[in-house]
Design a protein around this motif. Structure first.
Motif, PDB file in Angstrom:
ATOM      1  N   GLY A 169      53.922  40.171  37.605  1.00  0.00           N
ATOM      2  CA  GLY A 169      52.889  41.042  38.186  1.00  0.00           C
ATOM      3  C   GLY A 169      51.706  41.213  37.247  1.00  0.00           C
ATOM      4  N   LEU A 170      52.001  41.411  35.957  1.00  0.00           N
ATOM      5  CA  LEU A 170      50.913  41.542  34.978  1.00  0.00           C
ATOM      6  C   LEU A 170      50.087  40.268  34.890  1.00  0.00           C
ATOM      7  N   GLU A 171      50.772  39.116  34.914  1.00  0.00           N
ATOM      8  CA  GLU A 171      50.056  37.848  34.835  1.00  0.00           C
ATOM      9  C   GLU A 171      49.168  37.644  36.051  1.00  0.00           C
ATOM     10  N   SER A 172      49.668  38.000  37.223  1.00  0.00           N
ATOM     11  CA  SER A 172      48.851  37.836  38.429  1.00  0.00           C
ATOM     12  C   SER A 172      47.666  38.805  38.413  1.00  0.00           C
ATOM     13  N   ARG A 173      47.906  40.048  37.930  1.00  0.00           N
ATOM     14  CA  ARG A 173      46.795  40.999  37.815  1.00  0.00           C
ATOM     15  C   ARG A 173      45.764  40.507  36.810  1.00  0.00           C
ATOM     16  N   ALA A 174      46.227  39.939  35.690  1.00  0.00           N
ATOM     17  CA  ALA A 174      45.312  39.419  34.674  1.00  0.00           C
ATOM     18  C   ALA A 174      44.496  38.269  35.243  1.00  0.00           C
ATOM     19  N   ALA A 175      45.135  37.398  36.018  1.00  0.00           N
ATOM     20  CA  ALA A 175      44.421  36.270  36.632  1.00  0.00           C
ATOM     21  C   ALA A 175      43.379  36.786  37.626  1.00  0.00           C
ATOM     22  N   ALA A 176      43.748  37.792  38.425  1.00  0.00           N
ATOM     23  CA  ALA A 176      42.807  38.360  39.403  1.00  0.00           C
ATOM     24  C   ALA A 176      41.628  39.016  38.680  1.00  0.00           C
ATOM     25  N   CYS A 177      41.916  39.755  37.610  1.00  0.00           N
ATOM     26  CA  CYS A 177      40.839  40.406  36.844  1.00  0.00           C
ATOM     27  C   CYS A 177      39.942  39.372  36.190  1.00  0.00           C
ATOM     28  N   SER A 178      40.517  38.306  35.703  1.00  0.00           N
ATOM     29  CA  SER A 178      39.730  37.249  35.078  1.00  0.00           C
ATOM     30  C   SER A 178      38.803  36.599  36.103  1.00  0.00           C
ATOM     31  N   ALA A 179      39.335  36.324  37.299  1.00  0.00           N
ATOM     32  CA  ALA A 179      38.508  35.730  38.362  1.00  0.00           C
ATOM     33  C   ALA A 179      37.376  36.684  38.759  1.00  0.00           C
ATOM     34  N   GLN A 180      37.698  37.972  38.897  1.00  0.00           N
ATOM     35  CA  GLN A 180      36.682  38.958  39.246  1.00  0.00           C
ATOM     36  C   GLN A 180      35.632  39.056  38.142  1.00  0.00           C
ATOM     37  N   ASN A 181      36.078  38.995  36.890  1.00  0.00           N
ATOM     38  CA  ASN A 181      35.166  39.047  35.750  1.00  0.00           C
ATOM     39  C   ASN A 181      34.189  37.871  35.796  1.00  0.00           C
ATOM     40  N   GLN A 182      34.703  36.675  36.097  1.00  0.00           N
ATOM     41  CA  GLN A 182      33.833  35.493  36.192  1.00  0.00           C
ATOM     42  C   GLN A 182      32.804  35.668  37.311  1.00  0.00           C
TER      43      GLN A 182
END
Length: 139
Positions: free
Chosen positions: A86-99
């Motif tokens: 769950g943390l990894e998926s949240r981190a990936a989503a946040c990274s995509a949103q950040n980009q």
């Protein structure tokens, strides 16, 4: 009363060199034959067991506790894995949103620069012209 053991309990009892009867109450007799490792055989028919029933029950409780601990550890590892996934998926989503947000900031900075240039051009054009005099009528 019938003694019901799971496959896991049977496996752990065999690992410890213990066999149990299929009925309760339990009494214990130690078997020490040639080449024997000193395993324990459980018997109801023995007239005076050398070990008290509490020792038998203690061994069975120990086996069941090992099984519970093993299951608990497996559940803990599963929950930890789910949490980390769950943390990894949240981190990936946040990274995509950040980009996406970084891209938008760049676009807005470009647009802001372009608008500043247009504003400066308008200021230059209006400042170069002579001031026009006019009459304003209020009706």
């Amino acid at each position: 009363q019938q003694l019901c053991l799971t496959e896991e309990e049977k496996r752990l009892l065999a690992q410890e060199g213990v066999t149990l009867p299929s009925t309760l109450p339990l009494t214990q007799v130690r078997v020490c034959g040639e080449g024997d490792t000193g395993g324990v055989v459980w018997s109801r028919a023995h007239p005076s067991p050398p070990f008290p029933r509490q020792a038998e029950e203690r061994i069975l409780k120990k086996v069941r506790r090992k099984i519970r601990n093993k299951q608990s550890a497996q559940d803990s590892r599963r929950r930890k894995k789910e949490y980390l996934d769950g943390l990894e998926s949240r981190a990936a989503a946040c990274s995509a949103q950040n980009q996406e947000l970084r891209k938008k900031v760049q676009e807005l900075e470009k647009l802001n620069g372009s608008l500043l240039q247009q504003l400066q051009a308008l200021i230059m054009r209006t400042s170069n012209k002579a001031a026009q005099t006019g009459t304003c009528i209020l009706v």
